[in-house]
Design a protein around this motif. Structure first.
Motif, PDB file in Angstrom:
ATOM      1  N   ARG A 115       7.086  -5.481  -2.826  1.00 34.25           N
ATOM      2  CA  ARG A 115       5.521  -5.243  -2.420  1.00 34.25           C
ATOM      3  C   ARG A 115       5.134  -6.618  -4.408  1.00 34.25           C
ATOM      4  NH1 ARG A 115       4.377   0.667  -2.093  1.00 34.25           N
ATOM      5  NH2 ARG A 115       5.651   0.891  -3.001  1.00 34.25           N
ATOM      6  N   ARG A 116       3.944  -6.870  -3.466  1.00 38.19           N
ATOM      7  CA  ARG A 116       3.810  -8.180  -4.411  1.00 38.19           C
ATOM      8  C   ARG A 116       2.780  -7.235  -5.557  1.00 38.19           C
ATOM      9  NH1 ARG A 116       0.790 -12.101  -1.255  1.00 38.19           N
ATOM     10  NH2 ARG A 116       0.763 -10.805  -0.261  1.00 38.19           N
ATOM     11  N   GLN A 117       2.672  -7.713  -6.964  1.00 42.63           N
ATOM     12  CA  GLN A 117       1.395  -7.168  -7.573  1.00 42.63           C
ATOM     13  C   GLN A 117       1.258  -8.300  -8.459  1.00 42.63           C
ATOM     14  OE1 GLN A 117       1.541  -4.218  -7.425  1.00 42.63           O
ATOM     15  NE2 GLN A 117       3.373  -3.661  -6.167  1.00 42.63           N
ATOM     16  N   SER A 118       0.391  -7.843  -8.951  1.00 41.08           N
ATOM     17  CA  SER A 118      -0.227  -8.903 -10.129  1.00 41.08           C
ATOM     18  C   SER A 118       0.135  -9.013 -11.335  1.00 41.08           C
ATOM     19  CB  SER A 118      -2.039  -8.736 -10.096  1.00 41.08           C
ATOM     20  OG  SER A 118      -2.539  -8.567  -9.087  1.00 41.08           O
ATOM     21  N   TYR A 145      -0.043 -14.661 -11.078  1.00 37.35           N
ATOM     22  CA  TYR A 145      -0.621 -13.519 -10.261  1.00 37.35           C
ATOM     23  C   TYR A 145      -0.988 -12.875 -10.193  1.00 37.35           C
ATOM     24  CZ  TYR A 145       1.383 -12.777  -5.472  1.00 37.35           C
ATOM     25  OH  TYR A 145       0.980 -12.376  -4.236  1.00 37.35           O
ATOM     26  N   TRP A 146      -2.218 -13.012  -9.361  1.00 39.59           N
ATOM     27  CA  TRP A 146      -2.996 -12.277  -8.555  1.00 39.59           C
ATOM     28  C   TRP A 146      -2.794 -11.850  -7.466  1.00 39.59           C
ATOM     29  CZ3 TRP A 146      -8.394 -13.835  -7.650  1.00 39.59           C
ATOM     30  CH2 TRP A 146      -9.665 -12.392  -7.684  1.00 39.59           C
ATOM     31  N   ASN A 147      -2.047 -11.411  -7.082  1.00 39.40           N
ATOM     32  CA  ASN A 147      -1.913 -10.163  -5.632  1.00 39.40           C
ATOM     33  C   ASN A 147      -3.330  -9.521  -4.993  1.00 39.40           C
ATOM     34  OD1 ASN A 147      -1.261  -9.914  -3.362  1.00 39.40           O
ATOM     35  ND2 ASN A 147      -0.409  -7.341  -4.018  1.00 39.40           N
ATOM     36  N   ASP A 155      -2.971 -14.703  -2.306  1.00 39.33           N
ATOM     37  CA  ASP A 155      -3.004 -14.613  -3.720  1.00 39.33           C
ATOM     38  C   ASP A 155      -3.146 -15.707  -3.747  1.00 39.33           C
ATOM     39  OD1 ASP A 155      -0.584 -16.329  -2.649  1.00 39.33           O
ATOM     40  OD2 ASP A 155       0.517 -14.743  -2.545  1.00 39.33           O
TER      41      ASP A 155
END
Length: 751
Positions: A226-229, A251-253, A259
């Motif tokens: 899963r993508r995370q900020s 990175y900002w999810n 994103d």
């Protein structure tokens, strides 16, 4: 049983066993080593835990707990065990010297050397307290091993706040094997949330070979897919064009379908550049917006920017919308930043295009609006591309059965120009291009006649130039394509060889087209595939006249068992019965050659390591080759590759004569040499030189590459690229992967 002096029951022939219903969850640190999911294949001799004997588990029903120990005692709700204590539950095992469990409070306490194992994670502690019913607890002095990652680490104190939420103090983590301390992630405060798939470290640093190489007061990283900020690992490099070059992406999810990535890029010779990439995904819409801005470039002397927006929508099941637009601040932008900003330094123009497409099984209808931004000043001086405002195309076709088929290409387009001082004509073009064909194919023989007619009409705005403003052109055409396929077994039936003669006849009569302007049409580059085509031009403004006969011969060798093609050799040539009078330029001289260049093509694969391919165009009248493209590759393994290539083409000012040699070769089991030499024989100078090494350890990889590249301003750009990969954690990169993938054919970023 005889009571012992301390009150514990001593077993006579077997260890005492207590069985009770205890819903105990002991896998409290199973996520501690899941921070890095991108694991690289380890070199030989890199077993993570050599000689390790993982504890054996027991198959038990749910809510059943077995406790084996030298001594076991139960007093009311209190169960105590000591001496080689082993607690088994479904999917869990606990080994300790002392265990005390109070069923009334739900608290279990261990003392001494304690091991917890859940089938994947092995945890060593000095003991702790667990509230089994709430699945919370606290433990001290932890060492852990995780099989699946694999990873290991330690912590001073660990607290389980919820079944999937853990906090650790004075923690460290690595994917290096036991007794290998090449790198560590060390942090005062580590939080692992398995339910959300998030890891958070505060006051964290990365130590490599005992030397701190990175520090952050806060880092946010994923524990699974899963993508995370959070901050991504930075990249760094040194270039004569930019100076020291450092980028630190964040990175900002925003949401599961949104994103963004913000990338400040510090260049000591130019300034600070900010890149922003925003991505979105909806059931019917998706796209990417990319914005890069450099205020007051110290070298260029002005602000620089690049903007690109790509978007596509599914309006209905059959209707699609697509947008692709880009803009750059100046014509030098891609020469300075092309390698990092999607386009190469030789980009002649940027396209702005919007398409609306309607698809059906038998046809496709598309409406397009297209504009350009000229990047190459030489292109602007020669001829700027026309805008299409709009272009409507219809592509249709259907197989009618029994070999019969028809195709239709139709276009209606308006050509405009943005500059007001140009004398180039504007206009509207309607093009209708139907074709009918019939194919008879037995597998060993095919025969396919085809006929069509091309009708084109123009309504022109000459803007002061002489000539008619309304023009119509009708050009018929016909062709016959036929061939045979002979087969024979060779090498005792292990190989199959084919012999495939082919004849293609085509006729297109001459129609005067000198009054028709050229909006978007160019001459097609001649190649082996063009032997079987009647189109000498790409675009509708010119229809080339021809009366020709193509003869070609191909032979192939296949592996009988696998069907893999081992060799293919082809030769062909066109014989012209008449001069070709239609040229792109109205005053161009007719083509009077009675035959085309002799086209030769070949591919060969010897074993699993050697492969080669080549294309040659030979002008028999002039006794010279107009195109030679040869390449040979030797790759006995994934880490070993040598490519040797040569390319020569005679095309006036665009003529080239170059050699290209690239190497990826193991020097030792863990060190590879990397190199490329691209040389211009025509200009007698190097176009690109690459030299570097890559090292692959048991838990990290290093690449160092030096590059010297000839630029369009006739100077050399000297750069050094560095990359450090920490398995399971991330990669410090200055663009090495893209550089080597583009420069070395077949290269794969392994370390």
């Amino acid at each position: 049983m005889t009571p012992s002096p301390d009150g514990y029951a001593r077993p006579l022939h077997r260890r005492a066993t207590a069985r009770t219903i205890i819903a105990c969850v002991l896998g409290v640190t199973a996520t501690a080593a899941q921070a890095g999911l991108e694991r690289m294949e380890r070199p030989p001799g890199c077993d993570f835990a050599p000689g390790m004997e993982w504890p054996e588990m027991r198959e038990l029903a749910a809510e059943i707990t077995d406790i084996d120990a030298d001594y076991v005692r139960r007093e009311g709700e209190l169960i105590s065990a000591r001496g080689n204590v082993q607690l088994f539950e479904q999917g869990r095992r606990l080994d300790t010297e002392f265990l005390e469990y109070d069923r009334a409070t739900g608290v279990a306490r261990t003392e001494g050397d304690t091991r917890l194992f859940d089938g994947d994670l092995l945890l060593h502690t000095d003991g702790g307290k667990y509230r089994l019913d709430e699945e919370t607890g606290e433990f001290r002095r932890i060492d852990y091993l995780v099989q699946s990652v694999p990873a290991r680490g330690s912590a001073g104190v660990g607290i389980q706040l919820a079944p999937h939420l853990h906090e650790f103090e004075d923690a460290e983590y690595t994917t290096c094997p036991i007794d290998n301390d090449s790198w560590w992630l060390r942090t005062r405060d580590l939080e692992l949330d398995r339910e959300r798939g998030i890891g958070v470290a505060r006051n964290a640093r990365i130590d490599f070979k005992g030397v701190p190489i990175a520090y952050t007061p806060y880092i946010h990283f994923p524990l699974d897919d899963r993508r995370q900020s959070g901050f991504l690992l930075p990249s760094a490099g040194v270039s004569s064009r930019h100076g020291v070059d450092i980028s630190t992406p964040w990175y900002w999810n925003i949401a599961p379908n949104y994103d963004a990535t913000f990338t400040p890029r510090v260049m000591t010779d130019r300034g600070v550049k900010l890149g922003t990439e925003f991505r979105y995904l909806q059931p019917r819409h998706e796209g990417v917006a990319d914005i890069r801005y450099l205020p007051s470039d110290r070298v260029f002397g002005d602000d620089r920017h690049y903007v690109q927006w790509f978007h596509q929508s599914r309006l209905t099941s059959d209707l699609r919308f697509r947008l692709d637009a880009a803009d750059a601040s100046d014509s030098e932008y891609f020469r300075d930043f092309g390698g990092a900003d999607r386009y190469s330094g030789s980009t002649p123009y940027l396209r702005r295009r919007a398409d609306l497409t309607y698809n059906q099984p038998a046809y496709r209808l598309r409406t397009r609006i297209e504009d350009y931004q000229i990047i190459d000043p030489e292109l602007r001086a020669q001829r700027e591309p026309y805008q299409r405002l709009p272009q409507i195309t219809l592509e249709a076709g259907e197989y009618l059965g029994r070999g019969l088929a028809w195709d239709l290409d139709t276009e209606l387009v308006r050509f405009e120009r943005s500059e007001s001082d140009s004398l180039e004509p504007l206009g509207t073009r309607f093009d209708l291009n139907p074709t009918a064909s019939w194919r008879f194919d037995t597998g060993g023989f095919f025969f396919e006649p085809s006929a069509g007619v091309r009708y084109t009409h123009y309504e022109l705005d000459r803007r002061g130039e002489p000539g008619p403003e309304s023009i119509s052109r009708t050009v018929p055409r016909a062709s016959i394509d036929t061939g045979l396929v002979f087969e024979r077994p060779i090498q005792d039936g292990r190989r199959l060889q084919t012999l495939e003669p082919r004849i293609f006849y085509g006729y297109v009569p001459f129609v005067d087209q000198t009054d028709i302007p050229v909006f978007d049409t160019g001459e097609a580059d001649f190649s082996f595939d063009n032997l079987f085509s009647l189109d000498r031009f790409v675009g509708a403004d010119r229809v080339g006249d021809t009366h020709q006969l193509t003869t070609a011969l191909t032979t192939r060798i296949f592996d009988e068992q696998t069907g893999q093609e081992r060799m293919s050799l082809s030769a062909g040539q066109i014989r012209y019965f008449e001069d070709r009078e239609v040229r792109r330029a109205p005053d161009g001289d007719p083509l009077t050659e009675s035959r085309s260049d002799l086209a030769l093509e070949g591919r060969v694969r010897i074993g699993d390591a050697w492969s080669g391919r080549g294309s040659i165009l030979y002008n028999q009248d002039e006794g010279e080759t107009t195109l030679t493209a040869l390449s040979v590759s030797y790759s006995p393994s994934a880490r070993a590759r040598i490519n040797v290539g040569y390319r020569q083409r005679e095309a006036g000012n665009r003529s080239i004569d170059q050699t290209d040699v690239s190497v990826l070769w193991p020097v030792t089991p863990r060190i590879d040499a990397i190199g490329r030499w691209n040389y211009s024989l025509q200009e007698e100078r190097d176009l690109e030189l690459l030299a570097g090494l890559q090292y692959r350890s048991c838990c990290y990889g290093i690449r160092v590459v030096a590059r010297r590249a000839y630029d369009f301003d006739e100077t050399y750009d000297n750069s050094i690229y560095f990359q450090l990969t920490l398995d399971g954690l991330g990669r410090f990169d200055s663009g090495v992967d893209s550089l080597l993938s583009e420069g070395i054919a077949g290269y794969d970023a392994l370390p």
